[in-house]
Design an enzyme around this catalytic site. Structure first.
Site, PDB file in Angstrom:
ATOM      1  N   HIS A 386       0.827  -1.204   0.000  1.00  0.00           N
ATOM      2  CA  HIS A 386       0.000   0.000   0.000  1.00  0.00           C
ATOM      3  C   HIS A 386       0.868   1.263   0.000  1.00  0.00           C
ATOM      4  CE1 HIS A 386      -3.634   2.379   1.276  1.00  0.00           C
ATOM      5  NE2 HIS A 386      -2.684   3.159   1.771  1.00  0.00           N
ATOM      6  N   GLU A 387       1.788   1.341   0.956  1.00  0.00           N
ATOM      7  CA  GLU A 387       2.643   2.537   1.045  1.00  0.00           C
ATOM      8  C   GLU A 387       3.555   2.657  -0.178  1.00  0.00           C
ATOM      9  OE1 GLU A 387       1.743   4.617   3.061  1.00  0.00           O
ATOM     10  OE2 GLU A 387       0.639   3.376   4.499  1.00  0.00           O
ATOM     11  N   HIS A 390       1.720   4.582  -2.795  1.00  0.00           N
ATOM     12  CA  HIS A 390       1.828   6.032  -2.584  1.00  0.00           C
ATOM     13  C   HIS A 390       3.191   6.541  -3.062  1.00  0.00           C
ATOM     14  CE1 HIS A 390      -1.857   6.757  -0.434  1.00  0.00           C
ATOM     15  NE2 HIS A 390      -1.560   5.941   0.567  1.00  0.00           N
TER      16      HIS A 390
END
Length: 598
Positions: A386-387, A390
């Protein structure tokens, strides 16, 4: 026992020397920027004198903002890595003050720009072609023209910002510093002080008595302080409604969404689509009851683990799995992912004093750093992916756009990260064949969907309802808020409010209700990500190219136009229906597994 930071191996620490080589270098830059801001005060009153002035002042403002952001990233990340170091607490305070000073010095910019007519501006662009670089930047300013007040009025609102923030700040202090939760008995028979930090772990306990005790203990405190929480929330809502009215918006929602050029119809379409698909959530809740063998499922059972599979990943295994999963995007994307590991963009392990949770950060001039607090769990693998989403979004944007467009809107912020999560789910389901592990992956996806699409939309419904109620003159008493929330919760989960009396107080503990129409973007982002992941996994090479172009676009266009480049029309309900189709497909598979094994 949690280690001190100095005991952590360097390979698990981010390398912030790539921002400033030393603290002394940071301090020198901080002093230089402060001096430059003082010099910039002289720019007030000159912005619209000529095309050259418009260009020069705009570039000065942007250049100083770029430097301020870099300083902020260094100070905040140094503080986050160990919040007990007083020097970095001081740095954090200084850069927070620096942001405030920057805003004060350039408070003249928008009101002065708004005195320009479209005709004069068009002539300026002819006189100084370099202004064309900032075309979309200026277009957004003109869009806000009807809502920007006089310099004096803007100064008054800016001066009142601290007062306007009092409701949210009071909530934060009350919720994080003042209230004390009761002790409960854990599954091992130990007395444990309940806290925000350990509450979710108790709700995920396989022991129903522990779940019930934690749940009732937590909400006993919110019941006790419900009137105070109602006042802080009401104050915050009144600020939103007052500010919107002052700036000539029809509603607080219109004001909040206009910052990203999002039509209110996008919000309403989300709520309607989710309501139309609530029977899917009810099916999942009923399946939970069957798996847990509970006849009278309660809200404290909603987070109970369904899988007993010990599906774990060490950090090193997670690095390999992340690279394998994200290779689907192509060599350029994968190379950036590998760089993040090789060049120490990630602060991996927990240490004493480290900020909890996880995030991706950085600025235009830095690496797209990530903070983790690694545990060898499936959840942490998803957090890493997920990170990374980003960080890759940030990296592609910063490499492709000038600083003025070198970020991306909040509306789009969760899409790239959640696309990665959806692709990881697909990868794991393709990798694993044993039914226990498939069960665990399916359960993880369905819980994530429930918590993001259904739950955040429930929050969005509540948030809009209380803003509308206040605007209509209704007093937001705790009684009103309790009843509204209980009815919404019953509609969403299909569990009678009368059998779950504590849930009526949940609104009191949700910080997102102070974020001004933020939460709906979690749901729209997750749904858009589901559609994009399907295109990337099952579509063409052009679909992947379109997706990477979306990552590169930054804020060079309006958010809905940017995501349209990747093939998702968020003004339509199609992307939402596609996401619910994926949810139903995986729910059906889980139901089949349960039926097969009884």
């Amino acid at each position: 026992m949690v280690k001190k930071r100095e005991a952590i191996d360097e390979k698990y620490k981010w390398d912030l020397t790539t921002i400033f080589e030393t603290d002394e270098a940071f301090e020198v830059e901080l002093a230089d920027v402060l001096a430059a801001l003082e010099d910039a005060r002289a720019l007030a009153g000159t912005l619209t004198d000529s095309a050259e002035n418009l260009l020069a002042v705009t570039e000065t403002e942007l250049a100083l903002m770029q430097r301020v952001e870099k300083l902020y990233v260094y100070a905040s990340m140094k503080n986050d890595q160990d919040t007990m170091v007083s020097l970095y607490q001081e740095y954090q305070a200084k850069v927070t003050a620096l942001y405030a000073k920057f805003s004060e010095v350039f408070a003249f910019y928008e009101p002065e720009f708004m005195t320009l007519s479209q005709e004069t501006f068009a002539q300026f662009v002819i006189d100084q072609p370099k202004l064309q670089t900032y075309g979309h930047f200026f277009e957004q300013l003109f869009d806000r023209k009807a809502h920007v007040l006089s310099s004096a009025e803007e100064a008054l609102l800016a001066g009142a910002s601290e007062i306007f923030g009092a409701g949210a700040e009071t909530f934060e202090i009350l919720d994080n510093a003042d209230i004390v939760f009761p002790t409960i008995t854990d599954a091992q028979g130990h007395e444990v002080q309940l806290s925000h930090g350990n509450y979710i772990s108790f709700m995920e306990s396989s022991n129903r008595d522990v779940r019930k005790a934690a749940y009732q203990a937590l909400y006993s405190i919110y019941e006790q302080y419900q009137h105070t929480y109602a006042k802080t929330l009401q104050t915050n809502v009144k600020v939103h409604n007052f500010t919107a009215k002052t700036r000539h918006y029809q509603s607080a929602r219109e004001a909040a969404l206009s910052s990203n050029h999002i039509p209110e119809a996008v919000y309403d379409t989300l709520v309607q689509a989710v309501n139309d698909h609530l029977p899917l959530l009810h099916r999942y809740i009923n399946l939970r009851a069957d798996i847990l063998k509970i006849d009278d499922l309660k809200m404290y059972d909603v987070y109970a683990p369904l899988s007993t599979t010990d599906y774990k990943f060490t950090y090193e295994e997670a690095v390999v799995k992340t690279q394998e999963t994200l290779a689907i995007f192509g060599s350029d994307y994968l190379e950036k992912v590998k760089r993040s590991f090789k060049e120490n963009w990630i602060d991996v392990q927990e240490n004493k004093g480290k900020r909890s949770g996880a995030y991706s950060g950085g600025s235009y001039d830095t690496n797209a750093f990530m903070l983790l607090n690694w545990q060898d769990t499936l959840d942490n693998l998803f957090t890493l992916v997920h990170e990374m989403g980003h960080s890759m979004h940030s990296s592609f944007t910063r490499e492709s756009q000038p600083y003025v467009y070198g970020d991306y809107s909040i509306f789009l912020a969760e899409i790239a990260s959640t696309t990665n999560e959806n692709i990881l789910t697909e990868t794991l389901l393709n990798d694993v064949e044993d039914e226990e592990t498939r069960f665990a992956v399916l359960n993880h996806f369905l819980d994530g969907f429930r918590g993001t699409v259904f739950r955040q939309t429930q929050f969005a419904e509540f948030e809009h309802a209380i803003h509308e109620a206040d605007a209509a003159g209704t007093v937001l008493t705790s009684e009103f808020l309790n009843q509204l929330y209980a009815e919404l919760n019953e509609k969403y989960y299909g569990l009678a409010a009368s059998s779950n009396p504590e849930i009526q107080y949940e609104w009191a503990r949700i910080p997102h209700f102070y974020y001004n129409y933020y939460v709906f973007q979690y749901a729209t982002g997750f749904a858009a990500a589901s559609a994009l992941a399907d295109k990337i996994v099952n579509g063409t090479e052009q679909d992947k190219t379109d997706y990477l172009n979306y990552l590169r676009a930054g804020s060079s266009d309006y958010p809905l136009d940017v995501i349209a480049k990747a093939g998702v029309d968020m003004t339509s309900s199609d992307y939402l229906n596609a996401a619910f189709a994926v949810f139903e497909k995986r729910l059906t598979e889980l139901e089949a597994l349960v039926a097969k094994h009884g």
